[in-house]
Design a protein around this motif. Structure first.
Motif, PDB file in Angstrom:
ATOM      1  N   ASP A 288      74.457  90.391  65.099  1.00 35.58           N
ATOM      2  CA  ASP A 288      75.879  90.701  65.295  1.00 35.58           C
ATOM      3  C   ASP A 288      76.340  91.682  64.209  1.00 35.58           C
ATOM      4  O   ASP A 288      77.049  91.322  63.264  1.00 35.58           O
ATOM      5  CB  ASP A 288      76.703  89.401  65.284  1.00 35.58           C
ATOM      6  N   PHE A 289      75.939  92.935  64.372  1.00 36.91           N
ATOM      7  CA  PHE A 289      76.145  93.991  63.381  1.00 36.91           C
ATOM      8  C   PHE A 289      77.269  94.932  63.813  1.00 36.91           C
ATOM      9  O   PHE A 289      77.468  95.148  65.019  1.00 36.91           O
ATOM     10  CB  PHE A 289      74.873  94.831  63.270  1.00 36.91           C
ATOM     11  N   GLY A 290      77.940  95.525  62.846  1.00 34.23           N
ATOM     12  CA  GLY A 290      78.820  96.653  63.098  1.00 34.23           C
ATOM     13  C   GLY A 290      78.001  97.896  63.422  1.00 34.23           C
ATOM     14  O   GLY A 290      76.761  97.888  63.309  1.00 34.23           O
TER      15      GLY A 290
ATOM     16  N   ILE B 175      72.338  86.947  58.612  1.00 31.95           N
ATOM     17  CA  ILE B 175      72.915  87.774  59.681  1.00 31.95           C
ATOM     18  C   ILE B 175      73.251  86.867  60.863  1.00 31.95           C
ATOM     19  O   ILE B 175      72.389  86.115  61.324  1.00 31.95           O
ATOM     20  CB  ILE B 175      71.919  88.868  60.140  1.00 31.95           C
ATOM     21  N   PRO B 176      74.501  86.912  61.350  1.00 24.96           N
ATOM     22  CA  PRO B 176      74.853  86.126  62.530  1.00 24.96           C
ATOM     23  C   PRO B 176      74.115  86.654  63.767  1.00 24.96           C
ATOM     24  O   PRO B 176      73.945  87.872  63.922  1.00 24.96           O
ATOM     25  CB  PRO B 176      76.358  86.355  62.686  1.00 24.96           C
ATOM     26  N   ILE B 177      73.693  85.751  64.619  1.00 23.31           N
ATOM     27  CA  ILE B 177      73.108  86.102  65.924  1.00 23.31           C
ATOM     28  C   ILE B 177      74.111  85.678  67.000  1.00 23.31           C
ATOM     29  O   ILE B 177      74.508  84.512  67.038  1.00 23.31           O
ATOM     30  CB  ILE B 177      71.785  85.345  66.172  1.00 23.31           C
ATOM     31  N   THR B 178      74.529  86.626  67.827  1.00 21.13           N
ATOM     32  CA  THR B 178      75.494  86.351  68.895  1.00 21.13           C
ATOM     33  C   THR B 178      74.929  86.923  70.195  1.00 21.13           C
ATOM     34  O   THR B 178      74.515  88.082  70.222  1.00 21.13           O
ATOM     35  CB  THR B 178      76.861  86.981  68.530  1.00 21.13           C
TER      36      THR B 178
ATOM     37  N   GLN C 279      75.474  99.168  60.585  1.00 23.02           N
ATOM     38  CA  GLN C 279      74.722  98.235  59.738  1.00 23.02           C
ATOM     39  C   GLN C 279      73.238  98.177  60.115  1.00 23.02           C
ATOM     40  O   GLN C 279      72.890  98.058  61.288  1.00 23.02           O
ATOM     41  CB  GLN C 279      75.331  96.840  59.843  1.00 23.02           C
TER      42      GLN C 279
END
Lengths: 137, 137, 137
Positions: B110-112, B102-105, B115
């Motif tokens: 960084d989820f839709g 899972i990307p972390i931003t 999600q």
């Protein structure tokens, strides 16, 4: 931050075969010098898979039979209009997924007790390649 | 570059169960201090899955019924010659895949909008472990 | 260590469609300036997939037909008690997986000769988003 890139070459005796590549992946992680990070392992072909499961001969037979059940050989795939006959191997690659990422902790693959990493060949008897990329510190 | 490693422990009431672990994963990301990077979440067992979908009770029932349809319990798996009876759980683990990245931003997953991350147990009622590894800066 | 985050927006003409996004992903990697690392590509929706396979129109039709066979439209999914009708699209998203990680080597996607990255839409005709996150040096 360090990165290290290596490749494995496989040429299976059988058209469909499951090959344990845990030793090779662990060795590349050792060479990389990375103690904390990730190693990513991807089949570079669209008719093969990389997945994690159990080193047990029976379950490996079950995997190949299950793959054949859910993504059977079939002469009528649209893909075969190109002259190919390996449509089923593309579907099997999707079913098993072509890549894994494995955490590296204290210099080791951070695996549970039974986890091993496998190359799943669905259209073999020719030279194939797997990329193994390590990133961390 | 920072890394942070943590483990979740699960022991489901049911043999087959889907558990939302989004809160636990987000908390570990918070603790790590990583603002930009990745969190990787893997089941450390070969009869469990990690996947991303929707927190909706109906779809979670659909997932378990679909898993049973495509990878049914069957006494005749080769794997059962070892004395095990959980061949179907190995196949279900492959079907749902055992890991996500899972990307972390800006310090967040960084989820839709819908999600969520789930642990899929296919051979439960015993202690299982999930590795959560954060890498970034 | 560098990170770079970008988003792709898709709105497919068809309800179910497979879109080649290799060019867009490669362009983001180029913009990031990362020469060695990973690019992670995730659908931010629970009815879509990201996967790697072959740019061949026949196999893309085979993928959609296979998805329909293994995760068919069915009015009776439990999920539909919410008023939704896209239960099949959730299952197709699980089958194809919603994410890939691609190694970057010497500034390029480290792909085999036929590998391309695809967005698989299973509930389209509306705006969807994909996160593309690059990490490396």
């Amino acid at each position: 931050m360090k990165t290290h890139t290596d490749y494995l070459y496989l040429n299976t005796k059988n058209k469909k075969e499951i090959v344990n590549i845990t030793g090779e992946v662990a060795e590349i992680v050792g060479k990389s010098g990375v103690k904390e990070g990730f190693v990513h392992v991807s089949a570079m072909h669209i008719t093969a898979a990389i997945f994690i499961n159990d080193e047990e001969p029976g379950i490996k037979r079950d995997f190949l039979e299950w793959a054949e059940k859910l993504a059977p050989f079939n002469p009528n795939y649209h893909h075969h209009q190109t002259g190919e006959s390996n449509g089923d191997a593309h579907l099997k690659s999707i079913l098993f997924h072509h890549e894994v990422t494995i955490p590296i902790t204290k210099g080791k693959l951070d695996f549970g007790p039974w986890q091993q990493v496998f190359y799943g060949e669905f259209d073999g008897q020719r030279k194939k390649r797997v990329v193994v990329k390590v990133l961390g510190e």
